[in-house]
Design an enzyme around this catalytic site. Structure first.
Site, short mmCIF file in Angstrom:
data_model
loop_
_atom_site.label_atom_id
_atom_site.label_comp_id
_atom_site.label_asym_id
_atom_site.label_seq_id
_atom_site.Cartn_x
_atom_site.Cartn_y
_atom_site.Cartn_z
CG HIS A 145 41.59 43.85 34.40
ND1 HIS A 145 41.54 44.62 34.78
CD2 HIS A 145 41.00 43.52 35.72
CE1 HIS A 145 40.26 45.26 35.39
NE2 HIS A 145 40.08 44.33 36.09
N GLY A 165 38.41 44.82 44.41
CA GLY A 165 39.10 46.32 46.06
C GLY A 165 40.70 46.42 45.08
CE LYS A 166 41.68 44.16 39.94
NZ LYS A 166 40.28 43.48 39.77
CG ASP A 184 41.66 48.77 33.84
OD1 ASP A 184 40.72 48.20 34.42
OD2 ASP A 184 41.67 49.15 32.59
NE ARG A 250 43.03 29.02 60.18
CZ ARG A 250 43.17 29.33 61.23
NH1 ARG A 250 41.95 27.64 61.30
NH2 ARG A 250 43.43 30.01 61.25
#
Length: 318
Positions: A145, A165-166, A184, A250
């Protein structure tokens, strides 16, 4: 790797794709299943008649070498050799270079109901193309998915929970000139020990679902240049909701990987929060990955500069 499955392919598909001439085909040809991605040239077996350790799941290829061996034999010896080979119930025999088909082969093929096919291609080229095709058809596969995009020539697989938010990121990437491969459901195949190739299920290909709007046909709205049918999986981008207190990478000195079908794919984890432009971040991730593949790592360069500066400062103190 427990969640993967192995695809299957029928001989009829191979015949159609390679435009093979059907010399003999028993009833039910469309039900002949190919189980092995390997093929075999039975020159030694035909010459020596030794089939004790013969892999009967492979398509058998007869080329010039096999033709030479068989020319040296009598008709009775050829009949015996083909009898021993075809009684193992091989899936098919393919004769290359448009060579003549021995009547003894056709006799044994009719007896054991084994398809006999022919191509005009030379043996080496045909075998290479057939093995490549079978490696794709029979490759282990899994459905994930997520969303697969081509970004600056790299296949970027976006993973994350529903609603993170893909699809919205994918649509923004399309608007910025990149290409959608799958939304999807992403069907991924391991076509070699180092390569994953992915596509979309045919029924939802080129569609994106946007919450609040519905289904969007990317090809119709943005044109053919905005979509692609297949792409390698080069980089995995994990999108997750920002968690306060979590220590996110980071500098980029520690490399992450996501294992898919036994292959470790480089990956990054991007925290999602309001105000972050995910499309630009994904673009940078793809370009940074490409730089690293070309031998340049910005994090390592910065680390080297800091180490050098610290050494200089230490020498000045001394």
């Amino acid at each position: 790797m427990a969640d993967y499955h192995v695809e299957k392919v029928y001989l009829k598909k191979i015949i159609d794709e390679f435009h093979l001439e059907v010399i003999y085909a028993p009833d039910g040809l469309d039900k002949v299943l190919i189980k092995s991605s390997d093929v075999h040239r039975p020159g030694i077996q035909l010459a020596a008649g030794y089939f004790d350790y013969f892999d009967h799941d492979r398509i058998q290829i007869l080329g010039k070498v096999e033709q030479f061996y068989l020319m040296e034999k009598t008709g009775e010896e050829r009949s015996l050799a083909f009898e021993k080979m075809l009684e193992t119930k091989i899936p098919a025999v393919v004769v290359t270079r448009k060579l003549d088909v021995y009547p003894e082969l056709l006799e044994a093929a009719r007896k054991y109901r084994i398809p006999v096919l022919r191509t005009s291609d030379n043996t080496s080229n045909f075998m290479a193309a057939l093995i490549a095709a079978l490696n794709v058809y029979l490759a282990p596969s899994v459905t994930r998915h997520g969303v697969l995009m081509e970004v600056y020539g790299e296949g970027v697989l976006l993973l994350g929970e529903s609603g993170v938010g893909k699809s919205e990121t994918a649509m923004e990437l399309v608007k910025r000139g990149h290409r959608l491969v799958a939304d999807d459901a992403v069907e991924i195949k391991r076509v070699s020990s180092k390569t994953l190739v992915a596509t979309s299920p045919e029924i939802i290909r080129h569609f994106i679902e946007l919450r609040g709007i519905g289904i969007v046909d990317v090809k119709k709205i943005f044109g053919m240049g905005a979509v692609k049918d297949t792409e390698n999986v080069n980089l995995v981008v994990n999108l997750e909701v920002w968690q306060e207190g979590k220590n996110y990478e980071r500098l980029g000195l520690d490399s992450e990987h996501t294992n898919i079908l036994g292959i470790d794919i480089p990956s990054v984890t991007i925290p999602v929060r309001p105000g972050r432009n995910l499309a630009i971040i994904v673009e940078i991730a793809a370009m940074n990955y490409r730089q690293q593949q070309m031998g340049y790592n910005a994090a390592e360069e910065l680390s080297e500069r800091l180490t050098k500066q610290m050494n200089i400062s230490a020498e000045e103190i001394l």
